[in-house]
Design a protein around this motif. Structure first.
Motif, PDB file in Angstrom:
ATOM      1  N   GLU A  18      32.889  46.176  45.872  1.00  0.00           N
ATOM      2  CA  GLU A  18      34.210  46.796  46.011  1.00  0.00           C
ATOM      3  C   GLU A  18      34.344  47.484  47.378  1.00  0.00           C
ATOM      4  OE1 GLU A  18      36.838  46.655  43.976  1.00  0.00           O
ATOM      5  OE2 GLU A  18      38.052  47.995  45.208  1.00  0.00           O
ATOM      6  N   ILE A  19      33.329  48.258  47.758  1.00  0.00           N
ATOM      7  CA  ILE A  19      33.375  48.979  49.040  1.00  0.00           C
ATOM      8  C   ILE A  19      33.491  47.985  50.202  1.00  0.00           C
ATOM      9  CG2 ILE A  19      31.946  50.327  50.645  1.00  0.00           C
ATOM     10  CD1 ILE A  19      30.838  51.856  48.191  1.00  0.00           C
ATOM     11  N   HIS A  22      36.903  45.994  50.234  1.00  0.00           N
ATOM     12  CA  HIS A  22      37.965  46.876  50.722  1.00  0.00           C
ATOM     13  C   HIS A  22      37.864  47.037  52.239  1.00  0.00           C
ATOM     14  CE1 HIS A  22      39.397  51.051  51.721  1.00  0.00           C
ATOM     15  NE2 HIS A  22      40.479  50.548  51.173  1.00  0.00           N
ATOM     16  N   VAL A  26      40.533  46.116  55.267  1.00  0.00           N
ATOM     17  CA  VAL A  26      40.991  47.081  56.272  1.00  0.00           C
ATOM     18  C   VAL A  26      40.750  46.524  57.681  1.00  0.00           C
ATOM     19  CG1 VAL A  26      40.585  49.382  57.244  1.00  0.00           C
ATOM     20  CG2 VAL A  26      40.755  49.089  54.758  1.00  0.00           C
ATOM     21  N   THR A  29      43.448  44.178  58.566  1.00  0.00           N
ATOM     22  CA  THR A  29      44.697  44.856  58.963  1.00  0.00           C
ATOM     23  C   THR A  29      44.618  45.367  60.402  1.00  0.00           C
ATOM     24  OG1 THR A  29      44.116  47.118  58.283  1.00  0.00           O
ATOM     25  CG2 THR A  29      45.041  45.675  56.582  1.00  0.00           C
ATOM     26  N   ARG A  62      42.170  40.784  47.174  1.00  0.00           N
ATOM     27  CA  ARG A  62      42.939  41.694  46.314  1.00  0.00           C
ATOM     28  C   ARG A  62      43.506  42.863  47.117  1.00  0.00           C
ATOM     29  NH1 ARG A  62      39.148  44.199  43.329  1.00  0.00           N
ATOM     30  NH2 ARG A  62      39.867  46.261  43.888  1.00  0.00           N
ATOM     31  N   SER A  66      47.428  44.172  48.243  1.00  0.00           N
ATOM     32  CA  SER A  66      48.003  45.523  48.105  1.00  0.00           C
ATOM     33  C   SER A  66      48.429  46.068  49.472  1.00  0.00           C
ATOM     34  CB  SER A  66      47.026  46.466  47.399  1.00  0.00           C
ATOM     35  OG  SER A  66      46.046  46.928  48.296  1.00  0.00           O
ATOM     36  N   PHE A  67      47.929  45.456  50.558  1.00  0.00           N
ATOM     37  CA  PHE A  67      48.364  45.855  51.909  1.00  0.00           C
ATOM     38  C   PHE A  67      49.558  44.998  52.360  1.00  0.00           C
ATOM     39  CE2 PHE A  67      43.653  47.043  52.946  1.00  0.00           C
ATOM     40  CZ  PHE A  67      43.770  48.194  52.198  1.00  0.00           C
ATOM     41  N   ASP A  68      50.160  44.265  51.430  1.00  0.00           N
ATOM     42  CA  ASP A  68      51.384  43.480  51.680  1.00  0.00           C
ATOM     43  C   ASP A  68      51.174  42.186  52.456  1.00  0.00           C
ATOM     44  OD1 ASP A  68      52.948  45.251  50.206  1.00  0.00           O
ATOM     45  OD2 ASP A  68      53.168  46.581  51.918  1.00  0.00           O
ATOM     46  N   PHE A  87      35.886  39.999  39.076  1.00  0.00           N
ATOM     47  CA  PHE A  87      36.612  40.088  40.349  1.00  0.00           C
ATOM     48  C   PHE A  87      37.613  38.934  40.468  1.00  0.00           C
ATOM     49  CE2 PHE A  87      32.783  42.571  41.987  1.00  0.00           C
ATOM     50  CZ  PHE A  87      33.462  43.757  42.139  1.00  0.00           C
ATOM     51  N   THR A  89      39.124  37.437  37.874  1.00  0.00           N
ATOM     52  CA  THR A  89      40.226  37.746  36.956  1.00  0.00           C
ATOM     53  C   THR A  89      41.202  38.731  37.586  1.00  0.00           C
ATOM     54  OG1 THR A  89      38.722  37.396  35.102  1.00  0.00           O
ATOM     55  CG2 THR A  89      40.772  38.583  34.630  1.00  0.00           C
ATOM     56  N   GLN A  90      40.670  39.734  38.271  1.00  0.00           N
ATOM     57  CA  GLN A  90      41.553  40.725  38.908  1.00  0.00           C
ATOM     58  C   GLN A  90      42.531  40.025  39.860  1.00  0.00           C
ATOM     59  OE1 GLN A  90      38.873  43.654  40.662  1.00  0.00           O
ATOM     60  NE2 GLN A  90      37.765  43.830  38.739  1.00  0.00           N
ATOM     61  N   ARG A  93      45.052  37.829  37.788  1.00  0.00           N
ATOM     62  CA  ARG A  93      46.059  38.635  37.110  1.00  0.00           C
ATOM     63  C   ARG A  93      47.046  39.262  38.090  1.00  0.00           C
ATOM     64  NH1 ARG A  93      46.221  40.651  32.027  1.00  0.00           N
ATOM     65  NH2 ARG A  93      48.263  41.020  32.934  1.00  0.00           N
ATOM     66  N   MET A  94      46.643  39.359  39.356  1.00  0.00           N
ATOM     67  CA  MET A  94      47.570  39.893  40.353  1.00  0.00           C
ATOM     68  C   MET A  94      48.386  38.774  40.990  1.00  0.00           C
ATOM     69  SD  MET A  94      45.554  42.992  42.230  1.00  0.00           S
ATOM     70  CE  MET A  94      46.825  43.325  43.459  1.00  0.00           C
TER      71      MET A  94
ATOM     72  N   TYR B   9      42.833  43.456  33.160  1.00  0.00           N
ATOM     73  CA  TYR B   9      42.573  43.087  34.553  1.00  0.00           C
ATOM     74  C   TYR B   9      41.086  43.009  34.857  1.00  0.00           C
ATOM     75  CZ  TYR B   9      47.498  43.427  35.700  1.00  0.00           C
ATOM     76  OH  TYR B   9      48.846  43.201  35.771  1.00  0.00           O
ATOM     77  N   ARG B  10      40.276  43.412  33.902  1.00  0.00           N
ATOM     78  CA  ARG B  10      38.811  43.344  34.040  1.00  0.00           C
ATOM     79  C   ARG B  10      38.291  44.168  35.218  1.00  0.00           C
ATOM     80  NH1 ARG B  10      36.587  42.478  29.726  1.00  0.00           N
ATOM     81  NH2 ARG B  10      34.711  41.826  30.783  1.00  0.00           N
ATOM     82  N   PHE B  11      38.955  45.303  35.484  1.00  0.00           N
ATOM     83  CA  PHE B  11      38.326  46.228  36.415  1.00  0.00           C
ATOM     84  C   PHE B  11      37.105  46.832  35.728  1.00  0.00           C
ATOM     85  CE2 PHE B  11      42.267  45.896  38.695  1.00  0.00           C
ATOM     86  CZ  PHE B  11      41.953  46.230  40.008  1.00  0.00           C
ATOM     87  N   ARG B 195      47.178  52.746  45.129  1.00  0.00           N
ATOM     88  CA  ARG B 195      47.542  51.555  45.895  1.00  0.00           C
ATOM     89  C   ARG B 195      46.952  50.291  45.270  1.00  0.00           C
ATOM     90  NH1 ARG B 195      48.512  50.904  52.219  1.00  0.00           N
ATOM     91  NH2 ARG B 195      49.752  49.025  52.009  1.00  0.00           N
ATOM     92  N   PRO B 198      47.864  46.930  40.319  1.00  0.00           N
ATOM     93  CA  PRO B 198      48.658  45.705  40.429  1.00  0.00           C
ATOM     94  C   PRO B 198      50.149  45.989  40.239  1.00  0.00           C
ATOM     95  CG  PRO B 198      46.742  45.336  39.037  1.00  0.00           C
ATOM     96  CD  PRO B 198      46.791  46.806  39.321  1.00  0.00           C
ATOM     97  N   GLY B 214      50.297  52.186  56.351  1.00  0.00           N
ATOM     98  CA  GLY B 214      49.177  51.394  56.890  1.00  0.00           C
ATOM     99  C   GLY B 214      48.302  50.842  55.785  1.00  0.00           C
ATOM    100  N   SER B 215      47.002  51.040  55.904  1.00  0.00           N
ATOM    101  CA  SER B 215      46.095  50.595  54.854  1.00  0.00           C
ATOM    102  C   SER B 215      45.605  51.787  54.023  1.00  0.00           C
ATOM    103  CB  SER B 215      44.913  49.825  55.455  1.00  0.00           C
ATOM    104  OG  SER B 215      44.225  50.629  56.384  1.00  0.00           O
TER     105      SER B 215
END
Lengths: 235, 235
Positions: A18-19, A22, A26, A29, A62, A66-68, A87, A89-90, A93-94, B9-11, B195, B198, B214-215
């Motif tokens: 996840e870290i 993400h 970033v 972006t 993912r 969320s950052f468009d 991961f 599925t997430q 589902r989005m 969402y299986r988070f 953010r 979903p 931004g992000s």
């Protein structure tokens, strides 16, 4: 270092993926801000491999959503690991689209996307870059003309001297620490995603980096040939 | 909503706690930027409760450390959950100090820290705020004069009308969505850390928020009494 993070510091695999995912989003972006994209739609192709780098790509996609941005995922060989399945599925589902195949006509990719995120093999590639479906994906990525963002280690790169058939990313995102292969990186932007790395580990592994700005999770490293300690002003 | 994130969402719990803890730390950097702190050392006290909110506090403290703050953790009742134990180990291995008791002399806290992060009960508090050691912690937090940052729901707040003995946070960080109690929040800064939620869930739960800049993983919501849609300009 990942072993120490997992075993000594008791980081979890889900947490690290996840870290890193993400942080990669970033970095995208920063390398390709929304207003700078050449295409009207902020499309990105995220190519994910069968192991952990692929899972990081899924998380990256993912967060890009969320950052468009409008990511599309190509994930031909799905990991049976329940963690990676979650991961996936997430993303599903989005409503992030998954490509069922990658066009072999490279021009279709060049036309459809602003950039490609290479999360195919990363540092896990050694010896597997020739196996399908990764080989076909890499064969395509070698010929695309849109910028490639590679996660950790450009897919298919060997530890030794470079092969002229290598993919040539414009952007490299090193996870936790730059790997040896990063020295051969000749692209425009090199980011380090290692702010979360405990100070003691940074010292132990000799990671030197400019200070991370604000609360950013990534920092730009100097461009190839830049002065030591160069903070990597955008090219 | 957390149930849907986990089940549909299986988070993963580890993933959500990491995302929220990181976002809370980012909110702290926005509410209390390093150069603005009144004390010479960028000290913060992070009070963690026995359940998930406490684990989010641990992650928040870890990220605050990586943002160059000096967090100290008070975590009197440790969760036996292996997930929470791992988050604790990460902090311990990063040499974040743990207080073995909270000074009952409130002035010592006022003098030592720039602010307190209240990760004691959050939304889990209903009915448990009177039990030890949370009750003693809350009794102390009610009297501190340095700003309090509450995670999700100020600890000890009931769903119904407020009790004049409540703690009064200066900053509230709502996780995923503002809870009903947020309407009674009278502090200076209210952030939403959602953010990653979903789009479909945001719509389903009627979460309206200004666009995230931004992000950024958090967005400032309007101040109490602000116009609807107010983007929460810093006070």
């Amino acid at each position: 270092m990942e072993k120490e993070l997992l075993e000594d510091y008791r980081f979890g695999r889900q947490q690290l993926i996840e870290i890193w995912g993400h942080a990669c989003a970033v970095a995208v972006t920063k390398a390709f801000p929304l207003p700078s994209l050449p295409r009207r739609q902020p499309t990105l192709l995220v190519a994910c491999g069968p192991a952990q780098t692929g899972a990081i790509g899924l998380v990256c996609a993912r967060h890009l959503r969320s950052f468009d941005y409008e990511p599309t995922i190509f994930y031909p060989k799905r990991s049976p690991d329940p963690l990676h399945r979650d991961f996936t599925t997430q993303c599903e589902r989005m409503d992030i689209p998954f490509l069922s195949y990658l066009p072999t006509e490279v021009q279709l990719i060049n036309d459809a996307y602003n950039a490609v995120v290479d999360a195919v093999l990363g540092a896990e590639g050694e010896g597997t870059e020739g196996t399908e479906p990764c080989a076909a994906t890499l064969a395509t990525l070698r010929h695309v003309r849109i910028p490639i963002v590679s996660l950790d280690v450009p897919s298919g790169w060997r530890a030794g001297p470079g092969d002229s058939g290598d993919i040539r990313p414009a952007v490299l995102v090193s996870l936790a620490a730059p790997k040896a292969a990063a020295r051969r990186f000749q692209g425009q932007r090199h980011f380090l995603a290692g702010r979360f790395v405990p100070e003691e580990l940074r010292r132990k592994f000799g990671i030197r980096a400019p200070p991370y700005p604000g609360s950013d999770c990534v920092v730009a490293l100097g461009p190839p040939g830049g002065a030591p300690g160069d903070t990597g002003t955008p090219q």
